[in-house]
Scaffold this active site. Structure first.
Site, PDB file in Angstrom:
ATOM      1  N   HIS A 297       7.198 -27.135  -1.351  1.00 22.94           N
ATOM      2  CA  HIS A 297       6.619 -28.098  -2.027  1.00 22.94           C
ATOM      3  C   HIS A 297       5.359 -27.555  -2.911  1.00 22.94           C
ATOM      4  O   HIS A 297       4.366 -28.328  -3.191  1.00 22.94           O
ATOM      5  CB  HIS A 297       6.012 -29.260  -1.085  1.00 22.94           C
ATOM      6  CG  HIS A 297       6.940 -29.812  -0.425  1.00 22.94           C
ATOM      7  ND1 HIS A 297       7.432 -31.141  -0.691  1.00 22.94           N
ATOM      8  CD2 HIS A 297       8.045 -29.442   0.475  1.00 22.94           C
ATOM      9  CE1 HIS A 297       8.652 -31.527   0.014  1.00 22.94           C
ATOM     10  NE2 HIS A 297       8.741 -30.484   0.832  1.00 22.94           N
TER      11      HIS A 297
ATOM     12  N   LYS B  26     -14.195   1.297  -3.654  1.00 16.92           N
ATOM     13  CA  LYS B  26     -15.039   1.715  -2.759  1.00 16.92           C
ATOM     14  C   LYS B  26     -16.063   2.591  -3.671  1.00 16.92           C
ATOM     15  O   LYS B  26     -17.190   2.397  -3.330  1.00 16.92           O
ATOM     16  CB  LYS B  26     -14.566   2.659  -1.822  1.00 16.92           C
ATOM     17  CG  LYS B  26     -13.654   2.030  -0.900  1.00 16.92           C
ATOM     18  CD  LYS B  26     -13.294   3.265   0.346  1.00 16.92           C
ATOM     19  CE  LYS B  26     -12.349   2.572   1.387  1.00 16.92           C
ATOM     20  NZ  LYS B  26     -11.668   3.501   2.137  1.00 16.92           N
TER      21      LYS B  26
ATOM     22  N   GLU C 234       1.064  -1.110   0.069  1.00 12.02           N
ATOM     23  CA  GLU C 234      -0.074  -0.019   0.096  1.00 12.02           C
ATOM     24  C   GLU C 234       0.977   1.360  -0.034  1.00 12.02           C
ATOM     25  O   GLU C 234       0.475   2.220  -0.422  1.00 12.02           O
ATOM     26  CB  GLU C 234      -0.922  -0.161   1.240  1.00 12.02           C
ATOM     27  CG  GLU C 234      -2.262   0.725   1.030  1.00 12.02           C
ATOM     28  CD  GLU C 234      -3.225   0.557   2.042  1.00 12.02           C
ATOM     29  OE1 GLU C 234      -4.361  -0.350   1.629  1.00 12.02           O
ATOM     30  OE2 GLU C 234      -3.083   0.894   3.070  1.00 12.02           O
TER      31      GLU C 234
HETATM   32  O1  PA5 Z   1      -3.177   1.603   6.128  1.00  6.22           O
HETATM   33  C1  PA5 Z   1      -4.195   2.153   6.037  1.00  6.22           C
HETATM   34  O2  PA5 Z   1      -4.226   3.411   6.088  1.00  6.22           O
HETATM   35  C2  PA5 Z   1      -5.469   1.577   5.355  1.00  6.22           C
HETATM   36  O3  PA5 Z   1      -5.033   0.015   5.317  1.00  6.22           O
HETATM   37  C3  PA5 Z   1      -6.322   1.505   6.544  1.00  6.22           C
HETATM   38  O4  PA5 Z   1      -5.894   1.284   7.848  1.00  6.22           O
HETATM   39  C4  PA5 Z   1      -7.684   0.688   6.319  1.00  6.22           C
HETATM   40  O5  PA5 Z   1      -8.290   1.364   4.933  1.00  6.22           O
HETATM   41  C5  PA5 Z   1      -8.641   0.937   7.608  1.00  6.22           C
HETATM   42  O6  PA5 Z   1      -9.098   2.369   7.419  1.00  6.22           O
HETATM   43  P1  PA5 Z   1      -9.739   2.817   8.880  1.00  6.22           P
HETATM   44  O7  PA5 Z   1      -8.887   2.698  10.062  1.00  6.22           O
HETATM   45  O8  PA5 Z   1      -9.851   4.318   8.747  1.00  6.22           O
HETATM   46  O9  PA5 Z   1     -11.211   1.996   8.973  1.00  6.22           O
END
Ligand code: PA5
Length: 433
Positions: free
Chosen positions: A307, A421, A286
């Protein structure tokens, strides 16, 4: 070079040509680390994690432990609700230390929800919880993410029906933004105990904040040692320690990437690290996968995957490099017994600890992959302890930020996550979409 007692790092294999470029990449890596310390880059508003271990007060740790102990005392099971950075760190650390086969009645079991929208998963969880004394920890920085919000609505109603609204209020803890979001509004209205997530800390860099620390404390793991380990890494990976292991790791990663190695496999030889790999994949995936650039983070658990995808790693397209995460000494010793009939021909390793065989598999596989022209980096921890893991995870966070800067992306945003989303909300007919 800084030698640290807990984790070691080496480049086990790189080609001669790659080695000749290393000094240049290490210099760039150091420059990126300096930028990080001096807030000189895009994303500078999201550096709250950088000095979080040293900024974490004893009072904060005390209040997390006190509240976690209260919840442990009144619950046999706690469901931790969250997605992405709001649950992966907690899952990784708790599953590294909690014995999967624990039959200890005093243990408070932790299970996770809110990271999928599977009706099957939810129904099975509700069935499991229906005769349990359980509580809920709901974690969402924005307080509006669909998956955890749905799970929380369902589980909260279930708990309220099971024990009544007043008792449910005692068994729910919310971890969210200080000042905004639907979750904060619900928590305030219901009077749930809350812990804040600071604006400057993104989800995937939040394992040393209450997001990670609260569930980890709930599982009975020593959060002070965990933060202490991170604090140590915060010091030895800063820009004053030129050439430190976070800079080295980032330098090799970007060097291999520039040389056409687009995939990194994090390999371990202990299933206790499986969810560490999941956390690591999110952290790097990410943070770096932007603007049509970035190393694809994958993972393998050996021997299991020797394996399976082991064949591909040894012999497939040469587009990957590997990072091995090794624990030098296991917690337990399990001897392979002598058998006088020896029908299975295993007496040549009789009386050996199974972990010694595992260590030979690790070294043998590393050598084989090097011979197969897989560039190979190697981290090791002497033992898997909360302190060592704190050191390791912080080092990964620092290396990820450095690596993202070297790549020319903002390692602290995630614009690509919005695309699905938008489509989801349009399909569901959410007002405004
Ligand atoms: O690393 C990040 O910022 C994201 O993976 C968020 O943690 C994830 O989208 C969850 O978001 P939130 O904590 O606002 O529900």
């Amino acid at each position: 070079m800084i030698q640290d007692n807990y984790i070691q790092f080496e480049c086990f294999y790189a080609s001669e040509q790659q080695k000749s470029q290393y000094a240049d990449f290490l210099n760039k890596s150091h420059q990126a680390n300096c930028q990080l310390e001096r807030d000189e880059h895009e994303g500078k508003d999201f550096l709250g994690w950088l000095h979080l271990p040293s900024a974490t007060s004893t009072q904060m740790l005390d209040s997390i432990e006190t509240e976690a102990n209260r919840l442990r005392h009144i619950c046999d099971v706690v469901v931790v609700i969250g997605i992405g950075g709001s649950y992966l760190g907690a899952k990784a650390v708790t599953e590294a230390f909690v014995k999967p086969l624990s039959m200890d009645d005093n243990d408070c079991r932790i299970c996770f929800a809110g990271y999928n929208m599977s009706a099957d998963y939810m129904q099975m969880m509700l069935d499991y919880l229906s005769n349990k004394r359980y509580g809920i920890v709901v974690i969402s920085k924005s307080g509006t993410t669909t998956e955890p919000a749905i799970s929380f609505r369902i589980l909260r109603k279930h708990l309220e029906q099971q024990v009544g609204i007043d008792e449910a209020r005692k068994r729910i803890v919310a971890i969210t933004d200080r000042s905004k979001g639907a979750l904060l509004t619900i928590a305030k209205k219901e009077g749930y105990p809350t812990f804040p997530i600071e604006d400057s800390i993104g989800g995937r860099y939040s394992v040393f904040s209450p997001v990670g620390l609260f569930p980890i404390a709930l599982a009975g793991i020593d959060i002070r040692a965990f933060v202490q380990g991170a604090l140590k890494a915060e010091t030895f990976t800063d820009d004053k320690h030129e050439g430190n292991i976070a800079e080295q790791y980032a330098a090799w990663r970007q060097l291999f990437y520039a040389d056409g190695r687009k995939i990194e496999i994090l390999a371990s030889y202990n299933p206790r690290l499986n969810n560490i790999a999941e956390w690591w994949k999110q952290l790097f995936g990410e943070s770096e996968g932007k603007n049509h650039k970035g190393i694809f983070p994958a993972s393998a658990n050996f021997s299991t995957d020797l394996h399976s995808v082991g064949q591909w790693i040894q012999d497939g397209e040469r587009s990957l490099f590997e990072t091995v995460l090794e624990i030098k000494q296991a917690e337990y010793k399990v001897e392979i017994p002598y058998d006088k009939e020896n029908i299975d021909n295993l007496n040549y390793i009789a009386n050996k600890n199974i972990e010694d065989v595992n260590a030979s598999a690790c070294l043998g596989t590393m050598k084989a992959h090097a011979e197969g022209d897989v560039p190979l980096l190697h981290f090791s921890m002497p033992r898997l302890t909360p302190e060592a893991l704190g050191t390791m995870l912080y080092t990964f966070e620092r290396a990820c930020a450095i690596s993202g800067y070297m790549l020319g992306v903002n390692p602290f945003d995630q614009p690509g996550v919005e695309a699905y989303k938008r489509n989801l909300f349009t399909l569901l007919g959410k007002p405004g979409y």
